[in-house]
Design an enzyme around this catalytic site. Structure first.
Site, PDB file in Angstrom:
ATOM      1  N   HIS A  84      -7.262 -69.958  -5.373  1.00 51.89           N
ATOM      2  CA  HIS A  84      -6.437 -68.780  -5.653  1.00 51.89           C
ATOM      3  C   HIS A  84      -7.319 -67.667  -6.216  1.00 51.89           C
ATOM      4  O   HIS A  84      -8.341 -67.932  -6.864  1.00 51.89           O
ATOM      5  CB  HIS A  84      -5.346 -69.114  -6.660  1.00 51.89           C
ATOM      6  CG  HIS A  84      -4.324 -70.074  -6.150  1.00 51.89           C
ATOM      7  ND1 HIS A  84      -3.098 -70.227  -6.760  1.00 51.89           N
ATOM      8  CD2 HIS A  84      -4.323 -70.929  -5.090  1.00 51.89           C
ATOM      9  CE1 HIS A  84      -2.390 -71.134  -6.102  1.00 51.89           C
ATOM     10  NE2 HIS A  84      -3.126 -71.571  -5.091  1.00 51.89           N
ATOM     11  N   GLU A  95      -7.077 -65.544  -8.747  1.00 51.51           N
ATOM     12  CA  GLU A  95      -7.322 -65.507 -10.188  1.00 51.51           C
ATOM     13  C   GLU A  95      -8.223 -66.662 -10.636  1.00 51.51           C
ATOM     14  O   GLU A  95      -9.082 -66.479 -11.502  1.00 51.51           O
ATOM     15  CB  GLU A  95      -5.997 -65.556 -10.967  1.00 51.51           C
ATOM     16  CG  GLU A  95      -5.060 -64.418 -10.662  1.00 51.51           C
ATOM     17  CD  GLU A  95      -4.095 -64.716  -9.514  1.00 51.51           C
ATOM     18  OE1 GLU A  95      -3.070 -64.020  -9.424  1.00 51.51           O
ATOM     19  OE2 GLU A  95      -4.349 -65.633  -8.705  1.00 51.51           O
ATOM     20  N   CYS A 112       0.021 -67.872 -10.828  1.00 59.79           N
ATOM     21  CA  CYS A 112       0.747 -69.138 -10.848  1.00 59.79           C
ATOM     22  C   CYS A 112       0.353 -69.908 -12.111  1.00 59.79           C
ATOM     23  O   CYS A 112      -0.518 -69.483 -12.872  1.00 59.79           O
ATOM     24  CB  CYS A 112       0.444 -69.947  -9.591  1.00 59.79           C
ATOM     25  SG  CYS A 112      -1.229 -70.643  -9.560  1.00 59.79           S
ATOM     26  N   CYS A 130      -3.419 -70.742 -12.208  1.00 67.43           N
ATOM     27  CA  CYS A 130      -4.237 -69.566 -12.500  1.00 67.43           C
ATOM     28  C   CYS A 130      -4.065 -69.117 -13.943  1.00 67.43           C
ATOM     29  O   CYS A 130      -5.034 -68.708 -14.590  1.00 67.43           O
ATOM     30  CB  CYS A 130      -3.902 -68.448 -11.524  1.00 67.43           C
ATOM     31  SG  CYS A 130      -4.416 -68.823  -9.828  1.00 67.43           S
TER      32      CYS A 130
END
Length: 191
Positions: A88, A90, A118, A121
């Site tokens: 992801h 981040e 999320c 993250c």
């Protein structure tokens, strides 16, 4: 239109030495809009998300900005091209940031992201010691665009940060950029 601005603190240590999670959440709506610098950085994060999409990945992007509003790092989602479910934006950004900067430096930085982080993250942001997160599109709005999926894990980042023992400031979603934040996702999730 105001922005949601939240300050979160974590609790105290109990006699057993295990943290008793207590959190105090102060939530208030400000009548002012995000400032021009915040909007500029969010637009950059959305551009990074568009790049991720063009590179064959999910449309998410994040940038790290220092206390002088200088962009230090950018990262896009690499879940598909990296064959890594943790790729992801981040988390990729925090991986890079923790290799390049001290925890003390990261404490003074802001992470701007195209979509609300999320739970995974948010954990990476916590462990990396970033104390301010600004996002354009909320997790709920993203899931509405995606539609029903067994992959959804609805756990807003504010709830994750509420369990932190560190001060974390969360600003978002950015209603001023709603159309731009949604545009990068349009047509992606239906393919």
């Amino acid at each position: 239109m105001g922005r949601c601005h939240e300050r979160i603190w974590g609790g105290s240590q109990g006699l057993s030495g295990i943290y008793q999670l207590k959190s105090e959440i102060i939530l208030y709506l400000e009548e002012t809009l995000l400032n021009a610098t915040d909007l500029q950085h969010l637009r950059t994060a959305i551009e990074v998300a568009q790049n991720a999409r063009e590179h064959g990945n999910h449309p998410f992007g994040a940038i790290l900005v220092d206390e002088n509003n200088q962009v230090l790092l950018t990262a896009e989602n690499t879940v598909v091209t990296g064959s890594d479910c943790t790729g992801h934006a981040e988390t990729n950004l925090m991986r890079l940031a923790s290799q390049q900067f001290s925890l003390e430096k990261l404490e003074t930085c802001t992470l701007y992201t195209s979509t609300e982080p999320c739970a995974m993250c948010a954990g990476a942001i916590h462990w990396g010691n970033v104390r301010r997160v600004v996002f354009a599109l909320s997790e709920i709005d993203l899931y509405e665009m995606v539609g029903p999926s067994p992959e959804h894990l609805l756990l807003p980042c504010r709830e994750v940060f509420a369990r932190s023992q560190r001060y974390v400031e969360v600003v978002g979603p950015a209603s001023e950029l709603d159309a731009e934040a949604r545009a990068v996702h349009e047509g992606f999730w239906s393919t």
